[in-house]
Design a protein around this motif. Sequence first.
Motif, PDB file in Angstrom:
ATOM      1  N   ARG A  61     -43.156  65.641  -7.476  1.00 51.24           N
ATOM      2  CA  ARG A  61     -44.320  66.163  -8.126  1.00 51.24           C
ATOM      3  C   ARG A  61     -44.302  67.561  -7.948  1.00 51.24           C
ATOM      4  NH1 ARG A  61     -48.457  64.523 -12.021  1.00 51.24           N
ATOM      5  NH2 ARG A  61     -49.472  66.656 -12.260  1.00 51.24           N
ATOM      6  N   THR A 241     -43.268  74.170 -14.908  1.00 49.26           N
ATOM      7  CA  THR A 241     -44.150  75.336 -14.439  1.00 49.26           C
ATOM      8  C   THR A 241     -45.157  75.868 -15.039  1.00 49.26           C
ATOM      9  OG1 THR A 241     -42.689  76.905 -14.427  1.00 49.26           O
ATOM     10  CG2 THR A 241     -42.296  75.426 -12.686  1.00 49.26           C
ATOM     11  N   GLY A 242     -44.944  76.000 -16.506  1.00 47.82           N
ATOM     12  CA  GLY A 242     -45.648  76.926 -17.081  1.00 47.82           C
ATOM     13  C   GLY A 242     -45.316  78.248 -17.390  1.00 47.82           C
ATOM     14  N   ILE A 243     -44.296  78.755 -16.506  1.00 46.42           N
ATOM     15  CA  ILE A 243     -43.657  80.033 -16.787  1.00 46.42           C
ATOM     16  C   ILE A 243     -42.961  80.205 -17.983  1.00 46.42           C
ATOM     17  CG2 ILE A 243     -41.874  81.432 -15.800  1.00 46.42           C
ATOM     18  CD1 ILE A 243     -44.022  81.505 -13.776  1.00 46.42           C
ATOM     19  N   ASP A 245     -43.199  77.880 -20.713  1.00 45.58           N
ATOM     20  CA  ASP A 245     -43.835  77.253 -21.922  1.00 45.58           C
ATOM     21  C   ASP A 245     -45.321  77.645 -22.258  1.00 45.58           C
ATOM     22  OD1 ASP A 245     -41.774  74.840 -22.488  1.00 45.58           O
ATOM     23  OD2 ASP A 245     -42.157  75.065 -20.223  1.00 45.58           O
ATOM     24  N   GLY A 247     -48.689  77.040 -24.205  1.00 42.19           N
ATOM     25  CA  GLY A 247     -49.533  75.825 -24.480  1.00 42.19           C
ATOM     26  C   GLY A 247     -49.294  74.782 -23.378  1.00 42.19           C
ATOM     27  N   HIS A 248     -48.616  75.121 -22.136  1.00 42.69           N
ATOM     28  CA  HIS A 248     -48.404  74.349 -21.168  1.00 42.69           C
ATOM     29  C   HIS A 248     -49.821  73.638 -20.532  1.00 42.69           C
ATOM     30  CE1 HIS A 248     -46.988  72.997 -17.418  1.00 42.69           C
ATOM     31  NE2 HIS A 248     -47.580  73.568 -16.524  1.00 42.69           N
ATOM     32  N   ASP A 250     -51.286  72.553 -17.554  1.00 43.87           N
ATOM     33  CA  ASP A 250     -50.925  72.448 -16.444  1.00 43.87           C
ATOM     34  C   ASP A 250     -51.738  71.720 -15.413  1.00 43.87           C
ATOM     35  OD1 ASP A 250     -49.418  74.166 -14.499  1.00 43.87           O
ATOM     36  OD2 ASP A 250     -51.240  75.004 -13.391  1.00 43.87           O
ATOM     37  N   MET A 251     -52.999  71.272 -16.040  1.00 43.87           N
ATOM     38  CA  MET A 251     -53.704  70.030 -15.156  1.00 43.87           C
ATOM     39  C   MET A 251     -53.134  68.803 -15.042  1.00 43.87           C
ATOM     40  SD  MET A 251     -57.658  70.047 -15.030  1.00 43.87           S
ATOM     41  CE  MET A 251     -57.981  70.388 -16.802  1.00 43.87           C
ATOM     42  N   ASN A 252     -52.233  68.529 -16.218  1.00 44.49           N
ATOM     43  CA  ASN A 252     -51.631  67.279 -16.050  1.00 44.49           C
ATOM     44  C   ASN A 252     -50.023  67.359 -15.935  1.00 44.49           C
ATOM     45  OD1 ASN A 252     -53.892  65.550 -16.694  1.00 44.49           O
ATOM     46  ND2 ASN A 252     -54.122  66.846 -18.591  1.00 44.49           N
ATOM     47  N   PRO A 255     -46.656  71.536 -11.355  1.00 48.05           N
ATOM     48  CA  PRO A 255     -46.594  70.953 -10.166  1.00 48.05           C
ATOM     49  C   PRO A 255     -47.780  70.852  -9.422  1.00 48.05           C
ATOM     50  CG  PRO A 255     -45.864  73.124 -10.654  1.00 48.05           C
ATOM     51  CD  PRO A 255     -46.374  72.748 -11.996  1.00 48.05           C
ATOM     52  N   ALA A 256     -47.897  69.863  -8.570  1.00 50.88           N
ATOM     53  CA  ALA A 256     -48.955  69.669  -7.715  1.00 50.88           C
ATOM     54  C   ALA A 256     -48.499  68.964  -6.481  1.00 50.88           C
ATOM     55  CB  ALA A 256     -50.022  68.759  -8.331  1.00 50.88           C
ATOM     56  N   MET A 257     -49.309  69.418  -5.295  1.00 54.04           N
ATOM     57  CA  MET A 257     -49.335  68.592  -3.925  1.00 54.04           C
ATOM     58  C   MET A 257     -49.933  67.302  -4.060  1.00 54.04           C
ATOM     59  SD  MET A 257     -50.606  68.341  -0.764  1.00 54.04           S
ATOM     60  CE  MET A 257     -51.892  69.983  -0.541  1.00 54.04           C
TER      61      MET A 257
ATOM     62  N   MET B   1     -47.200  80.185 -19.876  1.00 53.49           N
ATOM     63  CA  MET B   1     -48.296  80.998 -19.139  1.00 53.49           C
ATOM     64  C   MET B   1     -49.492  80.272 -18.384  1.00 53.49           C
ATOM     65  SD  MET B   1     -46.979  84.068 -18.425  1.00 53.49           S
ATOM     66  CE  MET B   1     -45.125  84.211 -18.930  1.00 53.49           C
ATOM     67  N   THR B   3     -52.759  78.977 -18.448  1.00 50.66           N
ATOM     68  CA  THR B   3     -53.956  78.980 -19.500  1.00 50.66           C
ATOM     69  C   THR B   3     -55.202  78.808 -18.932  1.00 50.66           C
ATOM     70  OG1 THR B   3     -53.717  76.861 -19.695  1.00 50.66           O
ATOM     71  CG2 THR B   3     -52.555  78.205 -21.427  1.00 50.66           C
ATOM     72  N   ARG B 184     -59.102  59.807  -9.873  1.00 51.46           N
ATOM     73  CA  ARG B 184     -58.540  61.276  -9.922  1.00 51.46           C
ATOM     74  C   ARG B 184     -59.348  62.339  -9.172  1.00 51.46           C
ATOM     75  NH1 ARG B 184     -54.781  64.508 -13.457  1.00 51.46           N
ATOM     76  NH2 ARG B 184     -55.722  66.506 -13.673  1.00 51.46           N
ATOM     77  N   TYR B 186     -58.571  66.302  -8.826  1.00 46.24           N
ATOM     78  CA  TYR B 186     -57.640  67.464  -9.075  1.00 46.24           C
ATOM     79  C   TYR B 186     -58.244  68.852  -8.626  1.00 46.24           C
ATOM     80  CZ  TYR B 186     -54.736  70.807 -11.600  1.00 46.24           C
ATOM     81  OH  TYR B 186     -54.019  72.122 -11.678  1.00 46.24           O
ATOM     82  N   VAL B 202     -52.585  73.691  -5.455  1.00 46.65           N
ATOM     83  CA  VAL B 202     -52.957  72.509  -6.251  1.00 46.65           C
ATOM     84  C   VAL B 202     -52.886  71.202  -5.657  1.00 46.65           C
ATOM     85  CG1 VAL B 202     -52.452  71.289  -8.536  1.00 46.65           C
ATOM     86  CG2 VAL B 202     -51.932  73.792  -8.236  1.00 46.65           C
ATOM     87  N   MET B 203     -53.938  70.617  -5.421  1.00 44.32           N
ATOM     88  CA  MET B 203     -53.743  69.274  -4.839  1.00 44.32           C
ATOM     89  C   MET B 203     -54.095  68.225  -5.764  1.00 44.32           C
ATOM     90  SD  MET B 203     -55.454  67.913  -1.267  1.00 44.32           S
ATOM     91  CE  MET B 203     -57.021  67.487  -1.425  1.00 44.32           C
TER      92      MET B 203
END
Lengths: 279, 317
Positions: A61, A241-243, A245, A247-248, A250-252, A255-257, B1, B3, B184, B186, B202-203
């Motif tokens: 992930r 990663t969003g770098i 793309d 309209g990425h 990021d929340m879904n 990358p996440a720990m 980028m 957002t 969830r 986040y 980010v966890m």
Amino acid sequence: MDGDDETYILLLLSDSNLPTGSFVASAGFESFVKHGFPADWKSNDATTLIFIQDSLETYARSALPFVSDAHRLVDRFKNSLDAAADESHLSDTVLSDISSLDQLYTTMTLNHVARRASKAQGVALLTLYSKGFSRPPSLPKDPSVSKLSDAIAAMLEKLKLMIRREGIDGHLPICWGVLTSALGLTLERSQYLHLFLHARSLLSASVRLNTVGPYGAQQLLLHGVRPLVQAEALRCKDLRTGILDVGHDDMNDGPAMIWPLGELLAARHDLQHSRIFNS
Amino acid sequence: MDTTSSQLLIPKINLGGGRIVLSKDGPSVAFAELSSTYPLKLLSPHVTEDGIAVVYALTYGGGLVGGDQVNLTATIGSGATLVLLSQGSTKVFKTRLDQRKSSNVSARHTSRPQERGEPTTQRMEFEISGDGALFLLPEPVTCFRAAAYNQIQTFRLDIGSSAVILDWVTSGRKSLGEEWDFSRYYSLNEVWVGGTRIAKDVMLLDDQSATIPPLPRRTLRDKLAPYSCFATLILVGPLLQPTIARIATAYEAIVVFKRTTPEDLIWSTSPIPADCGSGSVVRVAGKEPEAVKRWLKDTLGHLEDVIGTDIYRRAFL
């Protein structure tokens, strides 16, 4: 590259004797066992499998989006080479993007032990490419591929230089994406192999730590790790990663720990009174 | 980028919005703005320490229901210190759609995260200028069974300003048998110093992992056992250097010998690698949230000298 060529590269890359630094890394497993984990399972076999399961899940992930984007960047570089008039400008652009990826990985890896291991293994991969996978001088040049491979080799040399001058860290997932694209593996194969190698190096670590024997490790690799690698590769293959793309989400899809306990135990690695691994 | 940060700029107050603008005013501090809309409520009690203001961020009913959105922005001027607290833990109830579904037994099997209602989302953006400081010391977030929660926090510091960022989560209402039973959680903490992002923490905790035959299923509870509270503490800036140094010294003194069972509380610290301004990340795991709170209170104890004993005790009741 056809299927046979790709299979051959896969065979080369999965050689456990490659000096990729993984033999000194346990990715937190040594610390996990030393701290009395897992809390509720006491058979050694189960301990090993549980750690691989939880570790692979969080590693996929958090790191696979970086493998994917680094691989895509170098693929893009290779595809634009033919049309490009200015090769060095093209390589500067891709290196600047790789550098952004690498910086993002550093800011997201908030665990000094994991950062240290990732840097060492990343640099080892780039060295492997230049020393182990370049065409030996004893063989004549292949004119059909030499322009492409020369350009890639030159770009990777620049990347190594940037790392040596401390401009960027050169983390494992990014260097893996770069290396596998440079060697012509597809993104899907690259992702899959990266997760497989993570799991296999954990098994090598567990043999050294004596939580599982060499035959037991092989059994786990065939019957336990296989479905796990498949499931995680499938789950994380489209994460980015969003770098790169616009309209990425990021929340879904970022990358996440996802395993804070593993993160904490891995960071405590250096506190062990005696230890055999670097991470 | 990225957002997330651009969405945080709210031109005027939206539903659940809040704005804090704090600046130095002679020897003390003054709010140029302190406003909020339902369900968020901001209260600032009178305190006697110079240069420091305390704000409680409260929600009506003491919790957030599925779909609730909270957007808070805070600007802290040079020379000012903001201590932002909550009253009691932030409780996150399950999503509305899911509530309806849970009354229908057959729907349980089709219940997937994307089919559920909007998750509860809390966004906070902080800007700290000059030698200003932020002490973000809320009570932990407690997500109830089937709740979905996103927390997005961005911190923009000048070189020279400081921040203590505490972000913690419990396993749920243990008294009701809930243990990591939410759907969830986040949490994103992004820290910028002088225009450079130095940390993006980010966890993500979710219990969506499917069974992978022939392996045993690992629930969130299995993966986090035996702990029921995880805290992340980020310390940045010149004001926190003595704290960072003390924590590092205490950490290096720990020696781990082989154990057969896990400790009741464990913690780690890692330096944040950055050229401008140093910081550190501390993570704590405990079997009981109370034990984690005690550890935090002891470890950050000498911050009493910075924000005063009375305010410090408000933070760690």
